[in-house]
Scaffold this motif. Sequence first.
Motif, PDB file in Angstrom:
ATOM      1  N   ILE A  18      66.675  30.234  81.281  1.00  0.00           N
ATOM      2  CA  ILE A  18      65.074  30.448  81.051  1.00  0.00           C
ATOM      3  C   ILE A  18      65.117  32.000  81.682  1.00  0.00           C
ATOM      4  CG2 ILE A  18      63.137  30.033  82.193  1.00  0.00           C
ATOM      5  CD1 ILE A  18      63.662  26.927  82.248  1.00  0.00           C
ATOM      6  N   ALA A  19      65.972  32.355  82.443  1.00  0.00           N
ATOM      7  CA  ALA A  19      65.943  33.787  83.032  1.00  0.00           C
ATOM      8  C   ALA A  19      66.256  34.488  81.751  1.00  0.00           C
ATOM      9  CB  ALA A  19      67.133  33.786  83.864  1.00  0.00           C
ATOM     10  N   ALA A  20      67.325  34.234  80.815  1.00  0.00           N
ATOM     11  CA  ALA A  20      67.592  35.084  79.737  1.00  0.00           C
ATOM     12  C   ALA A  20      66.422  34.991  78.647  1.00  0.00           C
ATOM     13  CB  ALA A  20      68.908  34.398  79.088  1.00  0.00           C
ATOM     14  N   LEU A  21      65.695  33.842  78.649  1.00  0.00           N
ATOM     15  CA  LEU A  21      64.482  34.024  77.698  1.00  0.00           C
ATOM     16  C   LEU A  21      63.380  34.939  78.356  1.00  0.00           C
ATOM     17  CD1 LEU A  21      64.391  30.139  76.943  1.00  0.00           C
ATOM     18  CD2 LEU A  21      64.981  31.792  75.450  1.00  0.00           C
ATOM     19  N   LEU A  22      63.203  34.748  79.556  1.00  0.00           N
ATOM     20  CA  LEU A  22      62.326  35.730  80.269  1.00  0.00           C
ATOM     21  C   LEU A  22      62.398  36.997  80.285  1.00  0.00           C
ATOM     22  CD1 LEU A  22      61.543  33.554  83.547  1.00  0.00           C
ATOM     23  CD2 LEU A  22      59.782  34.255  81.542  1.00  0.00           C
ATOM     24  N   SER A  23      63.655  37.424  80.428  1.00  0.00           N
ATOM     25  CA  SER A  23      64.288  38.907  80.198  1.00  0.00           C
ATOM     26  C   SER A  23      63.956  39.483  78.809  1.00  0.00           C
ATOM     27  CB  SER A  23      65.757  39.138  80.712  1.00  0.00           C
ATOM     28  OG  SER A  23      66.642  38.371  79.634  1.00  0.00           O
ATOM     29  N   ARG A  24      64.178  38.401  77.877  1.00  0.00           N
ATOM     30  CA  ARG A  24      63.903  38.902  76.389  1.00  0.00           C
ATOM     31  C   ARG A  24      62.413  39.006  75.822  1.00  0.00           C
ATOM     32  NH1 ARG A  24      68.176  35.413  75.035  1.00  0.00           N
ATOM     33  NH2 ARG A  24      66.543  34.322  73.802  1.00  0.00           N
ATOM     34  N   GLY A  25      61.625  38.414  76.842  1.00  0.00           N
ATOM     35  CA  GLY A  25      60.036  38.898  76.808  1.00  0.00           C
ATOM     36  C   GLY A  25      59.325  37.293  76.096  1.00  0.00           C
ATOM     37  N   VAL A  26      60.187  36.196  76.176  1.00  0.00           N
ATOM     38  CA  VAL A  26      59.527  34.942  75.783  1.00  0.00           C
ATOM     39  C   VAL A  26      58.428  34.654  76.854  1.00  0.00           C
ATOM     40  CG1 VAL A  26      59.926  32.632  75.386  1.00  0.00           C
ATOM     41  CG2 VAL A  26      61.837  34.398  74.705  1.00  0.00           C
ATOM     42  N   ILE A  50      61.199  27.921  85.930  1.00  0.00           N
ATOM     43  CA  ILE A  50      60.608  29.362  85.469  1.00  0.00           C
ATOM     44  C   ILE A  50      60.778  30.049  86.940  1.00  0.00           C
ATOM     45  CG2 ILE A  50      58.672  30.811  84.929  1.00  0.00           C
ATOM     46  CD1 ILE A  50      58.051  28.718  82.693  1.00  0.00           C
ATOM     47  N   GLN A  51      60.093  29.404  87.954  1.00  0.00           N
ATOM     48  CA  GLN A  51      60.164  30.122  89.282  1.00  0.00           C
ATOM     49  C   GLN A  51      61.387  30.486  89.584  1.00  0.00           C
ATOM     50  OE1 GLN A  51      58.206  27.672  92.264  1.00  0.00           O
ATOM     51  NE2 GLN A  51      58.351  29.062  93.837  1.00  0.00           N
ATOM     52  N   ASP A  52      62.278  29.534  89.298  1.00  0.00           N
ATOM     53  CA  ASP A  52      63.645  29.830  89.903  1.00  0.00           C
ATOM     54  C   ASP A  52      64.261  31.075  89.161  1.00  0.00           C
ATOM     55  OD1 ASP A  52      63.441  27.840  91.922  1.00  0.00           O
ATOM     56  OD2 ASP A  52      64.626  26.302  90.571  1.00  0.00           O
ATOM     57  N   ALA A  53      63.992  30.886  87.900  1.00  0.00           N
ATOM     58  CA  ALA A  53      64.873  32.074  86.898  1.00  0.00           C
ATOM     59  C   ALA A  53      64.099  33.323  87.147  1.00  0.00           C
ATOM     60  CB  ALA A  53      64.375  31.806  85.609  1.00  0.00           C
ATOM     61  N   ARG A  54      62.974  33.334  87.647  1.00  0.00           N
ATOM     62  CA  ARG A  54      62.162  34.741  88.261  1.00  0.00           C
ATOM     63  C   ARG A  54      62.866  35.170  89.343  1.00  0.00           C
ATOM     64  NH1 ARG A  54      56.322  33.202  86.008  1.00  0.00           N
ATOM     65  NH2 ARG A  54      56.461  34.076  84.132  1.00  0.00           N
ATOM     66  N   ILE A  55      63.493  34.311  90.226  1.00  0.00           N
ATOM     67  CA  ILE A  55      63.962  34.812  91.459  1.00  0.00           C
ATOM     68  C   ILE A  55      65.198  35.355  90.984  1.00  0.00           C
ATOM     69  CG2 ILE A  55      65.300  33.724  93.716  1.00  0.00           C
ATOM     70  CD1 ILE A  55      62.987  31.813  93.833  1.00  0.00           C
ATOM     71  N   ILE A  56      66.017  34.785  90.071  1.00  0.00           N
ATOM     72  CA  ILE A  56      67.362  35.406  89.819  1.00  0.00           C
ATOM     73  C   ILE A  56      67.165  36.768  89.307  1.00  0.00           C
ATOM     74  CG2 ILE A  56      69.115  35.338  87.707  1.00  0.00           C
ATOM     75  CD1 ILE A  56      68.838  32.037  88.275  1.00  0.00           C
TER      76      ILE A  56
END
Length: 107
Positions: A18-26, A50-56
Amino acid sequence: MEKKKATQSEKEYRTYRIAALLSRGVTRSEIIKYTAAEWGLKLRQTEQYIQDARIILKKDFDIDRRQFTADILSQLSTLQKEARNSNQLNVALGCINSMAKIAQITT
């Protein structure tokens, strides 16, 4: 039929995915659809991931400003060399100009 709980390694994988998805703008809504289809997760579970991924992602950029500057200058230097080697002189010059701005040596 009862669903089994995710193992710690599965949780880590999901969080980093999910962190990778967020970093690609998903978008959040796309991630919710993805996690439901891929892992059968409900909204509340996905929101926690999502919350945990944003922390990463935040930790990735929570570094000393001088270290960040050095990292950026190193990346630009590498790009500049690759641009010269492939005869993309405008790109090389852009890298050099960016490096000068970051190092605050432009007039």
